[in-house]
Design an enzyme around this catalytic site. Structure first.
Site, short mmCIF file in Angstrom:
data_model
loop_
_atom_site.label_atom_id
_atom_site.label_comp_id
_atom_site.label_asym_id
_atom_site.label_seq_id
_atom_site.Cartn_x
_atom_site.Cartn_y
_atom_site.Cartn_z
N SER A 102 0.81 -1.21 0.00
CA SER A 102 0.00 0.00 0.00
C SER A 102 0.85 1.27 0.00
O SER A 102 1.61 1.52 -0.92
CB SER A 102 -0.96 -0.03 1.19
N ASP A 244 -2.43 6.37 -3.47
CA ASP A 244 -1.31 5.70 -2.81
C ASP A 244 -0.79 4.58 -3.70
O ASP A 244 -1.24 4.40 -4.83
CB ASP A 244 -1.71 5.20 -1.42
N ASP A 246 -1.00 1.34 -3.97
CA ASP A 246 -1.86 0.32 -4.59
C ASP A 246 -3.19 0.91 -5.03
O ASP A 246 -4.08 0.17 -5.48
CB ASP A 246 -2.07 -0.87 -3.66
N ASP A 248 -5.82 2.23 -3.65
CA ASP A 248 -7.12 2.00 -3.02
C ASP A 248 -7.54 3.18 -2.14
O ASP A 248 -8.63 3.16 -1.57
CB ASP A 248 -7.15 0.69 -2.23
#
Length: 451
Positions: A102, A244, A246, A248
């Site tokens: 992440s 960010d 990833d 999400d």
């Protein structure tokens, strides 16, 4: 091996240090494959990753374990976490895997799993998979050599996801005339987001779209929105979007360079959904970290704010329990259940852009719905995570502060599920009191848990 593998968002840690080692990844592939393999059909799994250089390690180790367990593996390459959630359901896979840490630096990585419907797997499944991984004497039920899995690279995965995203945006609208500063954090959305937004007509000023395996989240993305804010002012843009690693989560900047947090965006989107009668029961789900102003806002709208534990998986669990269609986190995870079963930064951005286009108003005038209570969050590094209730000095201090607030403030202490941190949050009507109390509590936590 330690007793607990999974944190609040799957496995996560420093690369080549337990649990983020090739050995654990291999056993995870075997365990997850064993758990999800079905005798009724040829079982399949979708694997995606972000742009970290270590992604190759875990992609190959996981694939080996999954193939050996009899699962067919569909490799989609670098794609956002929500894309893997979507593709898992879209491709009728038995489960999905995302290799990402992440918003963490490149030297960390992680692994999280999604079920066949694109939801993050429940605690029960994590527990069963963990048991198999941790039991060194576990005997694997290997299939016959003719029944091992096959690996496939899916070349149109990116295109499928872009089409899906564009279908969440009204065909009667376009993004023409909007100048957008877009920061992809040198992460998983570095291709998808620019393509999707440009296809809808936006003019983009791009940041963080040149990953090299080492620069993911490095002074860019949702943890560094001040760079986007500066660029918005410099380029006279209409909005700034910071994702960010990833993709999400989303942090938004208005045309004046003001950084908006997830609570402010949730208020904007909740109001829009209520106007469309798309928020059943006028219920919004947020976490214990969300500002009290959001609670007050929903009450004024004759709605309700339901709080969950921190983590978008727990937000979604609460949404499913209460029949809610929208929820999120102050940190920028936003879940639009009409379209997705997990947080999706780009999908959320498209909903905000739609609102701007439909109302033909600048973001600053749309997002000024909340008068946020002063809030102070201090992350304290800790060497141990003792239960809060076993620390009497800390408990007495919390009780004294809460009494002083007389119901117009909050104290929240919680351990991070992914890092060696205790998060100390204090919220109230007075800036000075909030800061004083937060620093007092953080000092006690630091002294109590330093060793």
């Amino acid at each position: 091996m330690g007793k607990k593998l999974f944190g609040t968002d799957g496995l996560r840690g420093r690369v080549n240090i337990y649990p983020m080692t090739p050995e654990v990844a291999l056993r995870l592939g075997l365990a997850a494959g064993t758990y999800y393999r079905r005798k009724s059909h040829r079982s399949r799994v979708v694997i995606g990753k972000d742009t970290r250089i270590s992604g190759y390690i875990f992609e190959n180790a996981l694939t080996a374990g999954l193939l050996a367990s009899g699962m067919d593996v569909f490799l989609v390459g670098p794609l956002p976490t929500p894309a893997v959630s979507f593709l898992t359901a879209n491709m009728r896979a038995d489960f999905g895997v995302v290799i990402s840490a992440s918003h963490n630096p490149f030297y960390d990585n992680g692994i999280k799993l999604f079920d066949a419907d694109g939801f993050k797997i429940p605690d029960k499944a994590e527990h069963k998979i963990s048991e198999m991984i941790l039991d060194q004497s576990h005997t694997w039920d290997y299939p016959d050599p003719s029944s091992v899995g096959r690996a496939h690279k899916i070349k149109d995965a990116l295109g499928r996801y872009i089409v899906y995203l564009k279908n969440t945006f009204p065909s009667t609208l376009s993004l023409e005339g909007l100048r957008i500063v877009l920061d992809c954090a040198n992460g998983a959305n570095y291709k998808v987001a620019p393509l999707a937004l440009e296809e809808l007509g936006a003019e983009l000023i791009k940041i963080g779209t040149d990953p090299n395996g080492l620069n993911i989240n490095h002074q860019c993305g949702s943890l560094f929105p001040e760079y986007v804010a500066k660029k918005v002012i410099e380029m006279r843009a209409d909005i700034g979007l910071a994702l960010d690693g990833d993709a999400d989560r989303l942090i938004v900047v208005d045309e004046k360079g003001i950084i908006l947090n997830g609570d402010q965006i949730m208020a904007l989107c909740a109001q829009d959904l209520m106007r469309q009668n798309k928020l059943p029961g006028n219920i919004l789900v947020a976490t214990v970290m969300s500002n009290m102003a959001l609670e007050v806002f929903m009450k004024e709208k004759k709605g309700a704010l339901i709080r969950s534990n921190v983590g978008d998986r727990y937000v979604m669990e609460a949404m499913r329990k209460h029949g809610a269609m929208f929820g999120g986190e102050q940190s920028g995870h936003l879940i639009f259940r009409e379209y997705s079963n997990t947080g999706d930064g780009l999908l959320a951005a498209l909903q905000i852009l739609r609102i701007m286009k439909q109302y033909e108003r600048p973001l600053s005038s749309l997002a000024g719905l909340l008068q946020l209570f002063p809030q102070r969050l201090i992350n304290v590094n800790v060497k141990q995570k003792r239960p809060i209730e076993t620390m009497p000095t800390l408990l007495k201090t919390i009780q004294r502060i809460e009494t002083a607030f007389s119901g117009r403030g909050r104290v929240l202490l919680r351990y991070s599920g992914t890092e060696p941190l205790c998060r100390v949050m204090v919220e109230g009507e007075s800036d000075s009191k909030v800061n004083t109390y937060a620093e007092e509590l953080a000092d006690i936590v630091a002294k109590s848990l330093a060793e």
